[in-house]
Enzyme design. Structure first.
Site, short mmCIF file in Angstrom:
data_model
loop_
_atom_site.label_atom_id
_atom_site.label_comp_id
_atom_site.label_asym_id
_atom_site.label_seq_id
_atom_site.Cartn_x
_atom_site.Cartn_y
_atom_site.Cartn_z
N PRO A 1 23.41 47.21 21.14
CA PRO A 1 22.56 47.75 22.20
C PRO A 1 21.54 46.76 22.76
O PRO A 1 20.96 45.96 22.02
CB PRO A 1 21.84 48.92 21.53
CG PRO A 1 22.01 48.71 20.07
CD PRO A 1 23.29 47.97 19.89
N ASN A 2 21.38 46.85 24.06
CA ASN A 2 20.40 46.09 24.85
C ASN A 2 20.74 44.60 25.01
O ASN A 2 20.09 43.89 25.77
CB ASN A 2 18.98 46.23 24.25
CG ASN A 2 18.52 47.67 24.26
OD1 ASN A 2 18.59 48.32 25.30
ND2 ASN A 2 18.09 48.19 23.13
N ARG B 1 15.68 40.38 29.55
CA ARG B 1 14.94 41.16 28.56
C ARG B 1 14.12 40.24 27.66
O ARG B 1 14.66 39.34 27.04
CB ARG B 1 16.00 41.87 27.70
CG ARG B 1 15.49 42.50 26.45
CD ARG B 1 16.63 42.85 25.50
NE ARG B 1 16.08 43.55 24.35
CZ ARG B 1 16.63 43.58 23.16
NH1 ARG B 1 17.79 42.95 22.94
NH2 ARG B 1 16.07 44.23 22.17
N TYR C 1 14.19 36.26 23.49
CA TYR C 1 15.65 36.20 23.46
C TYR C 1 16.27 35.14 24.38
O TYR C 1 17.48 34.95 24.36
CB TYR C 1 16.23 37.58 23.80
CG TYR C 1 15.80 38.65 22.81
CD1 TYR C 1 16.13 38.53 21.46
CD2 TYR C 1 15.07 39.76 23.22
CE1 TYR C 1 15.73 39.50 20.54
CE2 TYR C 1 14.67 40.73 22.31
CZ TYR C 1 15.00 40.59 20.97
OH TYR C 1 14.61 41.55 20.06
N ASN D 1 26.23 40.94 16.39
CA ASN D 1 24.80 41.13 16.54
C ASN D 1 24.61 42.62 16.82
O ASN D 1 24.83 43.07 17.94
CB ASN D 1 24.23 40.29 17.69
CG ASN D 1 22.72 40.46 17.81
OD1 ASN D 1 22.13 41.36 17.19
ND2 ASN D 1 22.09 39.60 18.59
N ALA E 1 19.29 46.57 17.41
CA ALA E 1 18.40 47.40 16.58
C ALA E 1 19.15 48.19 15.52
O ALA E 1 18.57 48.58 14.50
CB ALA E 1 17.58 48.33 17.46
N GLU F 1 26.80 38.00 10.55
CA GLU F 1 25.74 38.67 11.31
C GLU F 1 24.91 37.62 12.04
O GLU F 1 24.53 36.61 11.44
CB GLU F 1 24.85 39.46 10.34
CG GLU F 1 23.72 40.21 11.00
CD GLU F 1 22.83 40.93 9.96
OE1 GLU F 1 23.30 41.22 8.85
OE2 GLU F 1 21.66 41.16 10.29
N HIS G 1 21.56 36.99 14.84
CA HIS G 1 20.43 37.44 15.64
C HIS G 1 19.86 36.25 16.39
O HIS G 1 19.73 35.17 15.81
CB HIS G 1 19.33 38.06 14.78
CG HIS G 1 19.82 39.22 14.01
ND1 HIS G 1 20.02 40.45 14.60
CD2 HIS G 1 20.22 39.34 12.72
CE1 HIS G 1 20.52 41.27 13.69
NE2 HIS G 1 20.66 40.62 12.56
N ARG H 1 9.18 38.59 12.40
CA ARG H 1 8.69 39.51 13.43
C ARG H 1 8.08 40.76 12.78
O ARG H 1 7.53 40.66 11.69
CB ARG H 1 9.85 39.85 14.39
CG ARG H 1 10.42 38.60 15.09
CD ARG H 1 11.54 38.95 16.03
NE ARG H 1 11.09 39.83 17.09
CZ ARG H 1 11.91 40.51 17.91
NH1 ARG H 1 13.22 40.38 17.77
NH2 ARG H 1 11.42 41.29 18.85
#
Ligand code: DQA
Length: 149
Positions: A10-11, A18, A23, A74, A77, A98, A100, A107
Site C-alpha cells: 500500500p501507498n 509521497r 521515500y 515491500n 505498513a 523484505e 524498505h 523511525r
C-alpha cells in the site's frame, strides 16, 4: 538464474510524490525499470506487482507458488501488523527478501517491528530505492549458493 516477483504494498504506487524526504523522488515505475535492468543483467526473469489491498497481495503470493524462485516484497505498513501476509509467505515456501526504502528501525517505534521479517531470508532497509537493486543481487547470491532448494 530464475524467476523473480517484486511485490509492492500500500501507498507505494505514490512514490515520487509521497513524503519525498523519506521515500525519495523516484516513481515506482522508475524504480521497477532499474530493478528490471539489474534482474536482466543477473539472468532473472522479473515481474512486478503492486496493490493497496491485503487480500490482493496474499493472492499474488499464493499464485507465485511453482512460478517464481524468489520474492522481493515491500509490504508497506502491512509490514508491521499483517499476520495474514506473513502466513502466506510461510505457506508458499518461496525464499522472500523484505525491502524498505526507509530505515524502519530509525523511525517511529511502531515501524521498528516487522511481523514479516521472521519468515524472510533477510531484510534490506534504509538504502532508498537502491534497496530493491540490492535485494536482486542478494537473491542471485542466495540462489547461486544453492540455498533456494
Ligand atoms: C516502508 C516503511 C513502512 O513503515 C511504511 O508504512 C511504508 C513504506 C518503506 O519502504 O520504508 O509504506 O515500507
Amino acid at each position: 538464474m530464475g524467476r523473480l516477483l517484486v511485490i509492492n504494498g500500500p501507498n507505494l504506487n505514490l512514490l515520487g510524490t509521497r513524503e519525498k524526504d523519506i521515500y525519495g523522488k523516484k516513481s515506482l515505475d522508475e524504480i521497477n525499470r532499474e530493478v528490471a535492468g539489474e534482474a536482466k543483467k543477473l539472468g532473472f526473469e522479473a515481474d512486478f506487482v503492486q496493490s493497496n489491498h491485503e487480500g490482493a497481495i496474499i493472492d499474488y503470493i499464493h499464485s507465485a507458488r511453482g512460478r517464481y524462485d524468489v520474492l522481493i516484497i515491500n509490504p508497506g505498513a502491512y509490514t508491521h501488523y499483517s499476520i495474514a501476509i506473513r502466513d502466506a509467505i510461510k505457506a508458499v515456501e518461496i525464499p522472500t527478501i523484505e525491502v524498505h526504502l526507509s530505515n524502519i528501525h530509525a523511525r517511529e517505534e511502531f515501524r521498528s517491528k516487522s511481523v514479516i521479517a521472521p519468515v524472510c531470508v533477510g531484510q534490506i532497509c534504509g538504502f532508498g530505492s537502491d534497496g530493491y537493486v540490492l535485494a536482486v543481487r542478494a537473491a542471485a547470491m542466495f540462489l547461486a549458493a544453492g540455498r533456494g532448494k
